[in-house]
Scaffold this active site. Structure first.
Site, short mmCIF file in Angstrom:
data_model
loop_
_atom_site.label_atom_id
_atom_site.label_comp_id
_atom_site.label_asym_id
_atom_site.label_seq_id
_atom_site.Cartn_x
_atom_site.Cartn_y
_atom_site.Cartn_z
N HIS A 92 28.28 40.39 37.08
CA HIS A 92 29.53 40.77 37.74
C HIS A 92 30.43 39.55 37.83
CE1 HIS A 92 26.91 39.78 41.28
NE2 HIS A 92 28.02 39.38 41.86
N HIS A 94 31.64 37.45 40.10
CA HIS A 94 31.65 36.44 41.14
C HIS A 94 31.25 35.09 40.57
CE1 HIS A 94 31.23 39.56 44.67
NE2 HIS A 94 32.44 39.53 44.13
N ASP A 96 29.05 32.89 41.39
CA ASP A 96 27.63 32.58 41.23
C ASP A 96 27.04 33.20 39.98
OD1 ASP A 96 27.96 35.13 42.28
OD2 ASP A 96 26.25 35.01 43.65
N HIS A 157 27.21 45.83 45.96
CA HIS A 157 27.65 44.50 46.36
C HIS A 157 29.04 44.17 45.80
CE1 HIS A 157 27.71 40.10 46.63
NE2 HIS A 157 27.95 40.08 45.34
N ASN A 188 27.47 38.50 51.17
CA ASN A 188 28.91 38.59 50.91
C ASN A 188 29.34 40.05 50.80
OD1 ASN A 188 31.53 38.38 49.97
ND2 ASN A 188 30.93 37.74 47.91
#
Length: 248
Positions: A92, A94, A96, A157, A188
């Site tokens: 995804h 993000h 990280d 998420h 998050n």
């Protein structure tokens, strides 16, 4: 954007981040772990991805958390496995997961994502390198005898979160929609869909009942009980309906 609430400034020098860790979890499958220190905090947050060794080269599931960790990861692969990275999949949009994208592109490594992830990365970082938007909600990658299944169970998420399944080893990379056993919050929630997250977890439980090892996006891996643990956290979050300190 990642948000935090109620975090006091930490006095003194900024702690040094740990070096990249890579640990075997099954034959030809390793978990790579990198770290990030949020402003005003003293304890680094870890993030997991996978290194999959195949007869045709290495497949990475997610980059390291930022350019430096991604460089460390590529060096580890070259020094320890002595194979080239064949391709990288991003689960995804993000940091990280995709924070090392520019390093991968500069090395000429093929990087793939879903169209939704590619679009979201483009919107966040205009003009920056983008992954190839070739992954569908279900994509099967074959490399020799290795099969890597990528699956979108629905928004949870993040609106674009994929999971990765390695059927020969019964390893499920749940990414950030699965929480580790010691987690007491969902992490998050900046882009989370709390209404559809339980349905996404149910999809995983039905689709991968034979999973022996489940690797969360952050923290320790365990068995399929992590899926149920995450469902419990979702029920508790629904009852509280109050802001949580958001990290990861």
């Amino acid at each position: 954007m990642l948000l935090t609430w109620g975090l006091a400034a930490v006095a003194g020098p900024v702690p040094e981040l740990p070096r990249l860790r890579v640990r075997p979890v099954a034959k030809d499958i390793f978990v790579h772990t990198s770290y990030h220190l949020y402003p005003g905090t003293a304890v680094p947050v870890s993030a997991n991805g996978l290194v999959v060794r195949t007869a045709q080269g290495i497949i990475l599931v997610d980059a390291g958390w930022g350019p430096d960790y991604t460089e460390q990861l590529l060096r580890w692969v070259a020094d320890s496995l002595r194979q080239r990275v064949r391709l990288v999949v991003l689960t995804h949009a993000h940091d990280d997961r995709a924070g090392g994208l520019a390093v991968l592109r500069a090395r000429g490594i093929r990087v793939y994502s879903t169209p939704a992830t590619a679009q979201r990365l483009h919107a966040q970082f205009l003009g920056a390198a983008r992954p190839t938007p070739a992954l569908k909600p279900y994509t099967l990658i074959r490399a020799g005898r290795t099969r890597l299944e990528l699956f979108f169970p629905g928004p949870a998420h993040a609106p674009d979160n994929l999971v990765a399944w390695l059927p020969r080893r019964k390893v499920l990379f749940g990414g950030c929609l699965v929480r580790e056993a010691s987690a007491t919050s969902l992490g998050n929630l900046d882009e989370a869909n709390l209404k559809q997250w339980p349905a996404a977890l149910q999809q995983l439980q039905r689709r991968y009942p034979q999973a022996r090892l489940v690797v969360p996006g952050h923290g320790a891996w365990a068995d399929a009980s992590l899926l149920q643990h995450t469902r419990v956290l979702l029920r508790e979050a629904g009852r509280r309906k109050s802001p949580t300190a958001l990290r990861e």
